[in-house]
Enzyme design. Structure first.
Site, mmCIF file in Angstrom:
data_model
loop_
_atom_site.group_PDB
_atom_site.id
_atom_site.type_symbol
_atom_site.label_atom_id
_atom_site.label_comp_id
_atom_site.label_asym_id
_atom_site.label_seq_id
_atom_site.Cartn_x
_atom_site.Cartn_y
_atom_site.Cartn_z
ATOM 1 N N ARG A 1 0.953 -1.303 -0.098
ATOM 2 C CA ARG A 1 0.085 0.161 0.111
ATOM 3 C C ARG A 1 0.943 1.379 0.221
ATOM 4 O O ARG A 1 0.340 2.333 0.729
ATOM 5 C CB ARG A 1 -1.088 0.184 1.153
ATOM 6 C CG ARG A 1 -2.049 -1.074 1.211
ATOM 7 C CD ARG A 1 -2.997 -1.354 0.032
ATOM 8 N NE ARG A 1 -3.632 -2.439 0.180
ATOM 9 C CZ ARG A 1 -3.586 -3.508 -0.239
ATOM 10 N NH1 ARG A 1 -2.304 -3.859 -1.028
ATOM 11 N NH2 ARG A 1 -4.329 -4.479 -0.332
ATOM 12 N N GLU B 1 -5.232 3.501 5.805
ATOM 13 C CA GLU B 1 -5.263 3.183 4.324
ATOM 14 C C GLU B 1 -5.764 4.481 3.718
ATOM 15 O O GLU B 1 -5.353 4.806 2.509
ATOM 16 C CB GLU B 1 -5.781 1.587 4.088
ATOM 17 C CG GLU B 1 -5.861 1.620 2.454
ATOM 18 C CD GLU B 1 -6.159 0.148 2.273
ATOM 19 O OE1 GLU B 1 -7.064 -0.046 1.417
ATOM 20 O OE2 GLU B 1 -5.960 -0.917 2.969
ATOM 21 N N SER C 1 -11.738 -0.548 3.349
ATOM 22 C CA SER C 1 -10.942 -0.819 4.458
ATOM 23 C C SER C 1 -10.163 0.368 5.021
ATOM 24 O O SER C 1 -9.803 1.202 4.260
ATOM 25 C CB SER C 1 -10.045 -1.798 4.062
ATOM 26 O OG SER C 1 -10.423 -3.127 3.825
#
Length: 299
Positions: free
Chosen positions: A172, A291, A221
């Site tokens: 990520r 995130e 998420s």
């Protein structure tokens, strides 16, 4: 900043004080000073050249991994979803996708072209541009191992091509070779998969619908998974399912989802994100990393 002068050729096409709540999947966010949707890459390049040098620029696709604070965004917001929408097969094993293409569309089309592994793209609730910016992934796959080259544009409206080897990426995260460039498109390489079909995507999406609050107002998420663990399990075992602040609540269905039940502010959502972080760190000794990208000014 919303009173900033815009070149006359764009004045009639720029929205001023545009509520970002209309453009994010959490349905929150204060006004953007300027909101611009380019007609094509040439139009985008001309807009960037004409924009006064001191005006900051923010890019938005589907707004699915974005928390815009209640005070809104200073400067210009450029919308690319539905505009930079080109998707084509190149040769036997490559695909070129522009940054406004929804990841789900890329995954489905690769299956139709019998290329893979690309099913995971169908599980990413954003655009190719967002996937490139954060090395998005789902179902065990992630974006950057498939990238061959990118096409970018800079603040002066100049375009560039860069090889994937010029970037550094991890879970990520992506570090570009040059700051101040934004993605326009990327070429991906996959393998010919004669057995590929959209049936596998349908099965994966059915599992996703069964385990996640699909259709609710969320950003997907909220936290990345810590090494060797799962954020959702840590949040649930800390007793946080159903915990709420204002109109924001931790999902009972999947603890790594925070929902806006209709009346949440961005401040509610951000406060709940921080509360989850602090509680999980106190209970488990693990600091969860968001995130979701938080931008803009507080009210």
């Amino acid at each position: 900043m919303s009173a900033v002068a815009i070149a006359s050729e764009f004045e009639g096409r720029v929205l001023r004080d545009e509520p970002m709540s209309r453009h994010t999947s959490w349905h929150v966010g204060g006004p953007a000073d300027l909101w611009f949707t380019p007609r094509d890459v040439e139009d985008l390049s001309a807009f960037l050249r004409a924009l006064p040098a001191g005006v900051p620029v923010t890019w938005v696709g589907l707004g699915s991994n974005l928390l815009v604070r209640d005070g809104g965004i200073r400067g210009a917001v450029i919308s690319v979803h539905g505009i930079l929408n080109g998707l084509e097969r190149i040769g036997n094993d490559c695909v070129r996708a522009e940054t406004g293409v929804a990841c789900a569309r890329l995954g489905r089309q690769c299956a139709k072209w019998q290329l893979g592994p690309a099913d995971f793209f169908a599980g990413i609730p954003g655009t190719v541009g967002g996937a490139l910016a954060m090395n998005a992934g789902a179902w065990g796959g992630e974006t950057w191992p498939h990238v061959v080259e990118t096409e970018t544009i800079d603040r002066a409206g100049s375009r560039h091509r860069r090889q994937a080897s010029e970037y550094r990426y991890g879970y990520r995260s992506v570090t570009p070779p040059v700051a101040g460039e934004w993605f326009l498109a990327a070429t991906f390489r996959f393998e010919p998969r004669p057995d590929a079909s959209t049936d596998s995507i349908k099965r994966l999406l059915e599992k996703r619908h069964a385990s996640q609050p699909i259709g609710a107002w969320s950003c997907g998420s909220v936290f990345t998974n810590p090494p060797g663990g799962h954020a959702a399990k840590l949040i649930e075992s800390a007793g946080l399912k159903g915990h709420r602040i204002g109109g924001a609540v931790v999902s009972d269905k999947h603890a790594n989802f925070i929902l806006n039940e209709g009346a949440a502010t961005a401040a509610d959502l951000e406060a709940l994100v921080r509360h989850v972080q602090a509680t999980v760190e106190r209970v488990h000794g693990v600091r969860l990393v968001p995130e979701v990208r938080v931008i803009g000014e507080a009210a």
